[in-house]
Design a protein around this motif. Structure first.
Motif, PDB file in Angstrom:
ATOM      1  N   GLY A 141       0.825  -1.213   0.000  1.00  0.00           N
ATOM      2  CA  GLY A 141       0.000   0.000   0.000  1.00  0.00           C
ATOM      3  C   GLY A 141       0.853   1.254   0.000  1.00  0.00           C
ATOM      4  O   GLY A 141       0.579   2.211  -0.743  1.00  0.00           O
ATOM      5  N   PHE A 144       2.470   1.629  -3.456  1.00  0.00           N
ATOM      6  CA  PHE A 144       1.446   2.083  -4.402  1.00  0.00           C
ATOM      7  C   PHE A 144       1.177   3.583  -4.213  1.00  0.00           C
ATOM      8  O   PHE A 144       1.115   4.344  -5.172  1.00  0.00           O
ATOM      9  N   ALA A 145       0.998   3.970  -2.938  1.00  0.00           N
ATOM     10  CA  ALA A 145       0.674   5.373  -2.655  1.00  0.00           C
ATOM     11  C   ALA A 145       1.789   6.281  -3.164  1.00  0.00           C
ATOM     12  O   ALA A 145       1.522   7.321  -3.795  1.00  0.00           O
ATOM     13  N   PHE A 148       1.772   6.272  -7.154  1.00  0.00           N
ATOM     14  CA  PHE A 148       0.656   7.028  -7.729  1.00  0.00           C
ATOM     15  C   PHE A 148       0.738   8.511  -7.373  1.00  0.00           C
ATOM     16  O   PHE A 148       0.263   9.359  -8.129  1.00  0.00           O
TER      17      PHE A 148
ATOM     18  N   LEU B  10      -6.994  -1.994  -2.851  1.00  0.00           N
ATOM     19  CA  LEU B  10      -5.574  -1.992  -3.242  1.00  0.00           C
ATOM     20  C   LEU B  10      -5.388  -2.603  -4.632  1.00  0.00           C
ATOM     21  O   LEU B  10      -4.653  -2.055  -5.469  1.00  0.00           O
ATOM     22  N   ALA B 110      -7.003   5.933  -8.057  1.00  0.00           N
ATOM     23  CA  ALA B 110      -6.050   5.001  -7.460  1.00  0.00           C
ATOM     24  C   ALA B 110      -5.638   5.516  -6.077  1.00  0.00           C
ATOM     25  O   ALA B 110      -5.650   4.768  -5.088  1.00  0.00           O
ATOM     26  N   LEU B 111      -5.314   6.820  -5.992  1.00  0.00           N
ATOM     27  CA  LEU B 111      -4.921   7.391  -4.700  1.00  0.00           C
ATOM     28  C   LEU B 111      -6.074   7.368  -3.697  1.00  0.00           C
ATOM     29  O   LEU B 111      -5.891   7.077  -2.518  1.00  0.00           O
ATOM     30  N   ILE B 114      -6.478   3.872  -2.419  1.00  0.00           N
ATOM     31  CA  ILE B 114      -5.396   3.525  -1.482  1.00  0.00           C
ATOM     32  C   ILE B 114      -5.659   4.181  -0.124  1.00  0.00           C
ATOM     33  O   ILE B 114      -5.466   3.569   0.927  1.00  0.00           O
TER      34      ILE B 114
END
Lengths: 161, 494
Positions: A141, A144-145, A148, B10, B110-111, B114
């Motif tokens: 996570g 990914f954060a 992005f 996710l 996407a953010l 998340i």
């Protein structure tokens, strides 16, 4: 042995401070790398080899390379005028922190008993895949954060924007 | 199934940028909203039976091997998951049209997903270090979302938020480290048991103080609030709604409540500290909100004030106080999200957030005006809306516990809240319509749908408040019951 430990800790604090205070961001990035190298050595000396290996390879190594590459790809554009207060507020805060740290933590650390079990019991695989599996999902996570965030914040603006 | 609350957002977030290459708008809109709808359906329909089976406490298996994943679903976490998914769905619907002009919707969703995965994870974990990790997942996504507009103001607000959030994370990590040193464990249950066996008031007091500072910063309690009035107004409206409606509650109040009521146990001293922080936030932020001209900044200060109510109720520590605090958490999540979304509709239509430049928008934006009125009256505590009942329960709980000063402060803050919300109504919607608004139109369909749903929920929950309390709030309160005994006996309530 204790003198070496204290020397490493002092070096860690000094290079961390330099990473914050130095105006040249390349020097600041290298100071951060040195601080993290010293932290990695401390981890090894405190019988935490996995933490030491990760600290040195990822933080001192990989992240420093990323910082240096990014710095090399950017160029300075005009001076950014910072408030003069910034130059003395952080050192002042640091001194106050040190005083409080000295007064509180010394007594506190004395009270914290040694760990009932070794910090890193079992093999690396057992710790990573069985003991702390869920941490890996959270790490996914975090990655990914971060990815992005870079995609979103360095996007080309649309015609509407 | 509980694992879906973390895995589904996710996984979809991971594939969204690829899908965005095929369909830059439609598919990201559909997928993100489908995730929120699916999670809401699971929370509402499958959640209660999962608690009944105790399924949430089972270890997870992969190819016959047990994994080190332990999630816990109880009444409190299910209540939070339902609130997160419900507000998330409304935010997702609103984003379909609102985020159109920002571009790169795939990265945005996407953010957003998340951030929601981080919040869901935080609610479900049973381990201190995982609390910190999921806190960071949600926080990193939220820094980027605050800066999503890429303007100077957004970037500066995001940086300020990042810096203060880093300080908060440092406090939390130091406290987790000390706890690990004291107890040799990170698991809530094991730490709780170990702390009861230890006689180290200084060490556990320092841990509690560090948690109050860390999570207090996340919850933006006064005096830890400096980042919020910049960060929340600067973000795009759906993100302001998610931050004010959910994130400060999950990463601040949920974590504080779970840790203090289930692990440390709420002692009279802790209760007093939380109540004082809550009362100061409630009153001071209400006064600060009064002086604002920017509608989103006023709403941001209002969030600090309302978080004060929640902390006051929970910090009181009696069953009724906690019930009121949790009920107000839900009500504020709905009403504040509604108001932030409406501020986005106004900004999109009129191009301003300055209340002094708005006049008579109700003629041009009747749905936005009506739903803003519902949200405002709900937060101000006007009957029969949902906010009235939760504030009433908090005040009754304070009177019952003979905390008359705090009860008086709660009533005073409520009057101030009504005052500044009437200022918004008068300046933005009432008065004679300005000539410059002749081309202004009501917000697009999906944006108004999201706000109408939230406004209807404020009304319906207000009318059927007893059903809401017995179905969602009481199980949440009962899940925290173990931590109440100390404080109950100290103030003589059985």
């Amino acid at each position: 042995m204790m003198a070496l430990q204290i020397g490493l800790l002092c070096g860690l604090v000094v290079f961390s401070l330099l990473a914050v205070l130095l105006r040249d961001i390349l020097k600041a990035a290298i100071s951060l790398a040195v601080a993290s190298l010293l932290l990695g050595i401390l981890f090894f000396r405190l019988d935490a080899p996995y933490a030491g290996a990760f600290e040195i390879s990822v933080v001192a190594g990989l992240i420093t390379v990323l910082f240096v590459v990014t710095i090399a790809l950017t160029k300075a554009e005009g001076g950014v005028h910072e408030s003069r207060a910034a130059a003395w507020i952080f050192p002042l805060f640091f001194v106050v922190f040190l005083v409080i740290d000295f007064l509180v933590m010394r007594r506190l650390i004395g009270q914290v008993a040694s760990l009932p079990a070794p910090a890193e019991a079992g093999t690396f695989g057992q710790v990573l895949w069985k003991g702390r599996t869920f941490d890996l999902i959270a790490q996914v996570g975090v990655i990914f954060a971060g990815v992005f965030a870079v995609l979103a914040l360095f996007r080309k603006r649309s015609k509407h924007e | 199934m509980i694992f879906l609350f973390i895995a589904l957002p996710l996984v979809v977030a991971g594939i969204l940028p690829l899908i965005g290459k095929i369909s830059p708008r439609l598919l990201p809109d559909i997928l993100a909203n489908a995730v929120f709808a699916a999670l809401l359906a699971i929370a509402l329909f499958a959640g209660p039976s999962l608690i009944g089976q105790g399924a949430g406490l089972q270890p997870f298996m992969f190819l016959g091997e047990p994994l080190g994943i332990h999630l816990a679903l109880d009444g409190f976490s299910l209540f939070m998951l339902a609130a997160i998914s419900l507000v998330g769905l409304c935010i997702g619907l609103f984003s379909v049209d609102y985020m159109e002009h920002y571009g790169h919707k795939a990265a945005y969703y996407a953010l957003l997903l998340i951030m929601f995965a981080g919040m869901n994870g935080l609610v479900l974990v049973t381990d201190f270090f995982q609390i910190y990790l999921f806190l960071e997942v949600a926080a990193i996504a939220s820094y980027a979302l605050v800066a999503y507009g890429l303007g100077h103001e957004e970037l500066e607000a995001s940086f300020k938020y990042l810096m203060l959030s880093a300080v908060s994370s440092a406090f939390i990590v130091i406290s987790v480290t000390l706890l690990f040193g004291l107890t040799g464990s990170l698991d809530f249950g094991a730490v709780s048991q170990a702390l009861r066996g230890l006689n180290q008031p200084l060490a556990s007091g320092v841990c509690a103080a560090l948690f109050i500072m860390g999570f207090g910063l996340k919850a933006a309690l006064i005096p830890f609030h400096a980042w919020l009035p910049d960060a929340h107004p600067s973000a795009p409206a759906p993100i302001s709604a998610a931050l004010s409606g959910l994130l400060i509650k999950v990463s601040g109040i949920y974590a504080l409540t779970r840790i203090f009521l289930k692990v440390f146990g709420l002692t009279p001293a802790l209760s007093n500290i939380l109540m004082i922080l809550g009362a100061v936030s409630m009153v001071v932020a209400a006064f600060l909100a009064l002086g604002q001209k920017d509608i989103k900044r006023m709403l941001a200060y209002s969030s600090i004030s309302q978080v004060g109510y929640i902390v006051l109720g929970i910090g009181l520590g009696t069953p009724l106080g906690i019930l009121g605090g949790l009920f107000h958490l839900l009500n504020h999540a709905l009403a504040k999200s509604l108001l932030f979304l409406n501020s986005g509709s106004i900004q999109m239509a009129a191009g301003t957030r300055n209340l002094e430049e708005m006049n008579g928008l109700s003629k041009k934006m009747p749905v936005t005006a009506a739903t803003t009125l519902v949200g405002s009256l709900s937060i101000a505590g006007v009957p029969p809306l949902n906010g009235f009942w939760s504030k009433l329960i908090i005040v009754v709980a304070l009177v019952q516990a003979k905390r008359f000063g705090f009860a008086l402060a709660a009533i005073l803050a409520s009057v101030l809240t009504l005052w500044y919300y009437l200022i918004i109504q008068r300046r933005a919607f009432f008065n004679k319509p300005d000539e410059k608004w002749r081309d202004v139109r009501e917000a697009p369909f999906l944006m108004t749908t999201a706000t109408v749903v939230l406004a209807l929920l404020c009304i319906v929950i207000g009318i059927f408040f007893t059903a809401t309390i017995s179905t969602w709030i009481e199980p949440a309160r009962d899940a925290l019951a173990g931590g109440l005994q100390v404080i109950q006996s100290s103030i003589g309530i059985q």
